[in-house]
Design a protein around this motif. Structure first.
Motif, PDB file in Angstrom:
ATOM      1  N   HIS A  19      44.375  13.152 -44.144  1.00 22.11           N
ATOM      2  CA  HIS A  19      43.121  12.419 -43.918  1.00 22.11           C
ATOM      3  C   HIS A  19      43.197  11.561 -42.661  1.00 22.11           C
ATOM      4  CE1 HIS A  19      41.005  13.603 -47.541  1.00 22.11           C
ATOM      5  NE2 HIS A  19      42.089  13.328 -48.254  1.00 22.11           N
ATOM      6  N   LYS A  22      42.335  13.497 -39.857  1.00 26.47           N
ATOM      7  CA  LYS A  22      41.007  14.109 -39.972  1.00 26.47           C
ATOM      8  C   LYS A  22      41.087  15.631 -40.077  1.00 26.47           C
ATOM      9  CE  LYS A  22      38.726  10.290 -37.544  1.00 26.47           C
ATOM     10  NZ  LYS A  22      39.325   9.323 -38.375  1.00 26.47           N
ATOM     11  N   SER A  24      41.171  19.028 -42.640  1.00 25.98           N
ATOM     12  CA  SER A  24      40.838  19.561 -43.958  1.00 25.98           C
ATOM     13  C   SER A  24      42.071  20.254 -44.522  1.00 25.98           C
ATOM     14  CB  SER A  24      39.695  20.573 -43.842  1.00 25.98           C
ATOM     15  OG  SER A  24      40.128  21.708 -43.109  1.00 25.98           O
TER      16      SER A  24
END
Length: 87
Positions: A19, A22, A24
């Motif tokens: 996270h 950033k 996925s």
């Protein structure tokens, strides 16, 4: 600490690091060469990961593999930039 707790802690740390970058789960899977299903299982603590798999994930996160097993506050403070204190 039991195996399940260790798996869950490592999984949460991987998710936190992902996270922060950033990324996925799909991006991490592609960059690490680890399947999406494995990433999902590791992050939830359902799957145990071999050391070589953790190494692939760490490299994709631009971290040293030892940082994944550290307490969450160390990960948040250092954002994987240092590898000083072991737990």
């Amino acid at each position: 600490m039991e195996n399940k707790e260790i798996r869950e802690r490592i999984g949460k740390h991987i998710a936190t690091l992902r996270h922060q970058r950033k990324m996925s789960q799909e991006m991490l899977a592609e960059k690490s060469g680890v399947s999406l299903r494995a990433i999902q299982g590791i992050e939830t603590g359902k799957f145990s990961a071999r050391l070589d798999t953790l190494q692939q994930i760490a490299e994709a996160l631009d971290c040293d593999v030892t940082i994944i097993s550290r307490p969450k506050d160390v990960i948040l403070e250092n954002n994987c930039n240092t590898v000083n204190a072991f737990v």
